[in-house]
Design a protein around this motif. Structure first.
Motif, PDB file in Angstrom:
ATOM      1  N   LYS A  13     -99.724   8.935  30.762  1.00 19.52           N
ATOM      2  CA  LYS A  13    -100.488   8.139  31.724  1.00 19.52           C
ATOM      3  C   LYS A  13    -100.704   6.714  31.228  1.00 19.52           C
ATOM      4  CE  LYS A  13    -102.998  12.040  33.772  1.00 19.52           C
ATOM      5  NZ  LYS A  13    -104.342  12.641  34.017  1.00 19.52           N
ATOM      6  N   VAL A  14    -100.901   6.581  29.918  1.00 21.17           N
ATOM      7  CA  VAL A  14    -101.109   5.267  29.311  1.00 21.17           C
ATOM      8  C   VAL A  14    -100.135   5.128  28.150  1.00 21.17           C
ATOM      9  CG1 VAL A  14    -102.760   3.714  28.214  1.00 21.17           C
ATOM     10  CG2 VAL A  14    -103.559   5.359  29.918  1.00 21.17           C
ATOM     11  N   SER A  15     -99.479   4.001  28.065  1.00 20.27           N
ATOM     12  CA  SER A  15     -98.517   3.792  26.985  1.00 20.27           C
ATOM     13  C   SER A  15     -99.245   3.631  25.656  1.00 20.27           C
ATOM     14  CB  SER A  15     -97.675   2.542  27.250  1.00 20.27           C
ATOM     15  OG  SER A  15     -96.915   2.694  28.430  1.00 20.27           O
ATOM     16  N   PRO A  16     -98.702   4.199  24.590  1.00 17.68           N
ATOM     17  CA  PRO A  16     -99.315   3.987  23.275  1.00 17.68           C
ATOM     18  C   PRO A  16     -99.109   2.548  22.817  1.00 17.68           C
ATOM     19  CG  PRO A  16     -97.229   5.138  23.045  1.00 17.68           C
ATOM     20  CD  PRO A  16     -97.498   5.053  24.523  1.00 17.68           C
ATOM     21  N   VAL A  17     -99.955   2.113  21.906  1.00 15.78           N
ATOM     22  CA  VAL A  17     -99.758   0.801  21.295  1.00 15.78           C
ATOM     23  C   VAL A  17     -98.684   0.967  20.226  1.00 15.78           C
ATOM     24  CG1 VAL A  17    -100.844  -1.138  20.106  1.00 15.78           C
ATOM     25  CG2 VAL A  17    -102.179   0.246  21.719  1.00 15.78           C
ATOM     26  N   ARG A  18     -97.565   0.280  20.406  1.00 19.76           N
ATOM     27  CA  ARG A  18     -96.397   0.470  19.541  1.00 19.76           C
ATOM     28  C   ARG A  18     -96.608  -0.152  18.160  1.00 19.76           C
ATOM     29  NH1 ARG A  18     -93.952   4.540  22.171  1.00 19.76           N
ATOM     30  NH2 ARG A  18     -93.676   4.042  24.393  1.00 19.76           N
ATOM     31  N   PRO A  19     -95.847   0.327  17.157  1.00 21.72           N
ATOM     32  CA  PRO A  19     -95.998  -0.195  15.790  1.00 21.72           C
ATOM     33  C   PRO A  19     -95.854  -1.711  15.698  1.00 21.72           C
ATOM     34  CG  PRO A  19     -94.712   1.821  15.752  1.00 21.72           C
ATOM     35  CD  PRO A  19     -94.924   1.492  17.198  1.00 21.72           C
ATOM     36  N   LYS A  20     -94.907  -2.288  16.455  1.00 18.24           N
ATOM     37  CA  LYS A  20     -94.740  -3.742  16.396  1.00 18.24           C
ATOM     38  C   LYS A  20     -96.008  -4.455  16.851  1.00 18.24           C
ATOM     39  CE  LYS A  20     -91.965  -7.586  18.151  1.00 18.24           C
ATOM     40  NZ  LYS A  20     -90.843  -7.989  19.052  1.00 18.24           N
ATOM     41  N   ARG A  21     -96.596  -3.966  17.953  1.00 18.79           N
ATOM     42  CA  ARG A  21     -97.823  -4.583  18.449  1.00 18.79           C
ATOM     43  C   ARG A  21     -98.970  -4.356  17.470  1.00 18.79           C
ATOM     44  NH1 ARG A  21    -100.387  -8.718  20.460  1.00 18.79           N
ATOM     45  NH2 ARG A  21    -102.297  -8.166  21.600  1.00 18.79           N
ATOM     46  N   LEU A  22     -99.026  -3.196  16.846  1.00 21.57           N
ATOM     47  CA  LEU A  22    -100.079  -2.944  15.859  1.00 21.57           C
ATOM     48  C   LEU A  22     -99.971  -3.921  14.695  1.00 21.57           C
ATOM     49  CD1 LEU A  22    -100.221   0.967  15.758  1.00 21.57           C
ATOM     50  CD2 LEU A  22    -101.937  -0.600  16.686  1.00 21.57           C
ATOM     51  N   GLY A  23     -98.741  -4.255  14.306  1.00 21.77           N
ATOM     52  CA  GLY A  23     -98.566  -5.254  13.254  1.00 21.77           C
ATOM     53  C   GLY A  23     -99.106  -6.606  13.683  1.00 21.77           C
ATOM     54  N   GLU A  24     -98.862  -6.965  14.950  1.00 20.94           N
ATOM     55  CA  GLU A  24     -99.403  -8.227  15.472  1.00 20.94           C
ATOM     56  C   GLU A  24    -100.927  -8.191  15.510  1.00 20.94           C
ATOM     57  OE1 GLU A  24     -95.596  -9.025  18.489  1.00 20.94           O
ATOM     58  OE2 GLU A  24     -97.538  -8.355  19.267  1.00 20.94           O
ATOM     59  N   LEU A  25    -101.469  -7.055  15.934  1.00 18.04           N
ATOM     60  CA  LEU A  25    -102.933  -6.921  16.000  1.00 18.04           C
ATOM     61  C   LEU A  25    -103.555  -7.010  14.607  1.00 18.04           C
ATOM     62  CD1 LEU A  25    -103.328  -4.060  18.647  1.00 18.04           C
ATOM     63  CD2 LEU A  25    -103.807  -6.501  18.951  1.00 18.04           C
ATOM     64  N   LYS A  26    -102.894  -6.438  13.632  1.00 23.88           N
ATOM     65  CA  LYS A  26    -103.402  -6.516  12.260  1.00 23.88           C
ATOM     66  C   LYS A  26    -103.493  -7.976  11.817  1.00 23.88           C
ATOM     67  CE  LYS A  26    -102.241  -5.087   7.515  1.00 23.88           C
ATOM     68  NZ  LYS A  26    -101.795  -6.410   7.016  1.00 23.88           N
ATOM     69  N   ASN A  27    -102.467  -8.758  12.113  1.00 23.19           N
ATOM     70  CA  ASN A  27    -102.485 -10.173  11.734  1.00 23.19           C
ATOM     71  C   ASN A  27    -103.603 -10.928  12.454  1.00 23.19           C
ATOM     72  OD1 ASN A  27    -100.282  -9.824  10.032  1.00 23.19           O
ATOM     73  ND2 ASN A  27     -98.789 -10.351  11.631  1.00 23.19           N
ATOM     74  N   ILE A  28    -103.764 -10.644  13.756  1.00 27.29           N
ATOM     75  CA  ILE A  28    -104.831 -11.298  14.526  1.00 27.29           C
ATOM     76  C   ILE A  28    -106.195 -10.908  13.966  1.00 27.29           C
ATOM     77  CG2 ILE A  28    -105.943 -11.413  16.791  1.00 27.29           C
ATOM     78  CD1 ILE A  28    -103.166 -11.036  18.037  1.00 27.29           C
ATOM     79  N   PHE A  29    -106.350  -9.620  13.648  1.00 26.96           N
ATOM     80  CA  PHE A  29    -107.618  -9.144  13.097  1.00 26.96           C
ATOM     81  C   PHE A  29    -107.929  -9.830  11.769  1.00 26.96           C
ATOM     82  CE2 PHE A  29    -109.726  -6.081  10.215  1.00 26.96           C
ATOM     83  CZ  PHE A  29    -110.954  -6.002  10.852  1.00 26.96           C
ATOM     84  N   GLU A  30    -106.954  -9.929  10.897  1.00 28.77           N
ATOM     85  CA  GLU A  30    -107.176 -10.576   9.600  1.00 28.77           C
ATOM     86  C   GLU A  30    -107.525 -12.053   9.778  1.00 28.77           C
ATOM     87  OE1 GLU A  30    -104.345  -7.820   6.702  1.00 28.77           O
ATOM     88  OE2 GLU A  30    -103.503  -9.603   7.669  1.00 28.77           O
ATOM     89  N   ASP A  31    -106.851 -12.726  10.709  1.00 30.41           N
ATOM     90  CA  ASP A  31    -107.176 -14.132  10.972  1.00 30.41           C
ATOM     91  C   ASP A  31    -108.589 -14.263  11.528  1.00 30.41           C
ATOM     92  OD1 ASP A  31    -104.691 -14.898  10.107  1.00 30.41           O
ATOM     93  OD2 ASP A  31    -103.826 -15.122  12.120  1.00 30.41           O
ATOM     94  N   ALA A  32    -108.963 -13.334  12.419  1.00 29.62           N
ATOM     95  CA  ALA A  32    -110.311 -13.372  12.988  1.00 29.62           C
ATOM     96  C   ALA A  32    -111.360 -13.191  11.894  1.00 29.62           C
ATOM     97  CB  ALA A  32    -110.456 -12.286  14.055  1.00 29.62           C
TER      98      ALA A  32
END
Length: 456
Positions: free
Chosen positions: A292-311
């Motif tokens: 029903k909902v697409s999982p957050v893919r590993p590539k996007r999780l890597g991007e989110l990790k970078n955004i989180f660390e910058d935040a």
């Protein structure tokens, strides 16, 4: 008389213990002895439901001493102490060795015998503990409990208990005891009552051997927030002002709070946890079966990790004072006491950027109309920032706001962080919630205000 069962309920087998004869009360059914069964709705408080139903259906006044709930939730069992020896129709008093083999496992039988012999694992599971608790409350408050059979119980088992005592002078007191993994809540609560007396329950005494503390009743709980937007706005305004008042009083007490047992969620610490956090989110996504909902893919999780660390880096540079955080902020844990709120249940106490708990409080705004909801949030933001400006420049707090949602989402998943080193890490029951919060984190990372702040 057997409680109706339901697919949305757990059926507890109940061992009703006679404290005088050290016998067990059971149902007598066609010359067979069977344990009383009580159906406890999923999501409710088992101790409260057990006490209520045993009184209303069976006429038995009891206090729950201990519960045993298997990991899979199947066939839970409770030991309760009879507070008044009233005969109930269809109930017989028997010796423990008369309990049929198919009613108790070997482990449960050993558990029962340890309680009957006066040697339970936890001291508050001892027969007669209710009498000791009443004496302690009466000695401490210099008032009499209305009746032992009027004690309301909301939690029990594994060293935990939550009891409400109504006194003959009209006062109400709460006794709370905690076992592992919440043993630190007592020391955190005592420290907070010294730092923030108006905004947390006042602790009037503690009992170390029970890991228990006694509190004055501090306000009225709301089962849910009002429905109309103006009432939601007024209610949450009181809450955000009180939250600011609470947090301001803990500035400078970070080390004391950490030493008392609060978990370190300071921004630089969360940044250090980023690798473990996003690895865990990736594991949780790997267990998703729904389409029903697409999982957050590993590539996007890597991007989110970078955004989180910058935040985290940007937020750290703003140098906002760290304060107490409430890691389980829901309507049930906010009491309303006239012009202010009292925040209860500090088992999930953290230390970190104050905007984390502010962000969690905003989630209580469930106004359906988008424009009214946004207007309410703007009002709450101004109220909170003005109150917090006594410890930090208003403009600095405004600059920090875009980072708050993504940091708050990460804080929620990390929690106490003890799961990182235990088998709970692989508990599949936790994964759906982790995936839901991770999607919230993903949406927060796409907010234009955050992207502008990060100059992405």
């Amino acid at each position: 008389m057997i409680s109706a069962s339901s697919n949305d309920a757990n059926e507890f087998r109940v061992l009703v213990v006679d404290p005088f004869a050290r016998a067990v009360y059971m149902r007598e059914d066609r010359n067979e002895y069977r344990l009383i069964r009580v159906s406890v709705p999923t999501g409710s408080r088992p101790a409260q439901q057990l006490q209520k139903e045993l009184r209303e259906v069976w006429g038995l006044m009891v206090l729950v001493l201990d519960v045993m709930i298997p990991k899979d939730g199947d066939r839970p069992c409770a030991i309760v102490e009879l507070l008044r020896r009233d005969a109930a129709e269809g109930i017989a008093s028997i010796e423990p060795d008369q309990i049929p083999d198919d009613e108790l496992s070997t482990q449960e039988r050993t558990w029962l015998l340890s309680v009957l012999s006066g040697d339970p694992i936890h001291p508050i599971a001892r027969i007669g503990w209710a009498d000791d608790a009443v004496r302690w409350v009466e000695t401490t408050t210099k008032s009499k409990v209305l009746s032992k059979t009027d004690i309301e119980q909301f939690n029990a088992g594994n060293g935990f208990s939550l009891l409400c005592f109504r006194m003959n002078d009209g006062a109400t007191h709460w006794l709370k005891a905690t076992g592992a993994p919440n043993t630190q809540e007592r020391s955190v609560s005592l420290l907070l009552t010294r730092l923030c007396r108006d905004y947390v329950p006042e602790v009037v005494a503690e009992r170390l051997e029970w890991n228990a503390w006694l509190m004055h009743s501090s306000g009225q709980s709301l089962s849910k927030l009002p429905q109309e937007a103006p009432e939601v706005k007024r209610t949450l305004q009181v809450a955000v002002k009180s939250l600011a008042g609470l947090q301001i009083r803990t500035v400078g007490a970070e080390l004391d709070l950490l030493n008392a047992g609060a978990v370190d969620h300071r921004t630089h610490v969360l940044r250090n946890d980023a690798e473990a956090l996003f690895t865990y989110i990736d594991e949780a996504m790997g267990y998703q079966t729904s389409t029903k909902v697409s999982p957050v893919r590993p590539k996007r999780l890597g991007e989110l990790k970078n955004i989180f660390e910058d935040a985290c880096d940007y937020l750290s540079e703003l140098d906002i004072p760290d304060t107490i955080l409430h890691g389980d902020l829901n309507v049930d844990n906010i009491l309303f006491a006239g012009t202010h709120c009292v925040f209860i249940d500090w088992s999930e106490a953290y230390v970190g950027n104050p905007l984390v708990t502010y962000e969690h409080l905003l989630l209580l705004n469930q106004i359906e109309d988008p424009s009214l909801k946004a207007s309410c949030n703007r009002h709450l933001r101004t109220t909170y920032l003005k109150a917090m400006s006594s410890i930090c420049d208003f403009r600095v707090l405004e600059d920090a706001l875009p980072f708050a949602p993504i940091i708050a989402a990460a804080s929620t998943i990390l929690g106490r962080k003890d799961w990182l080193q235990t088998r709970e890490r692989s508990d599949p029951r936790k994964f759906p919630l982790v995936r839901a919060i991770a999607r919230h984190l993903d949406r927060a990372a796409q907010a234009p205000s955050l992207l502008r702040a990060l100059l992405v």
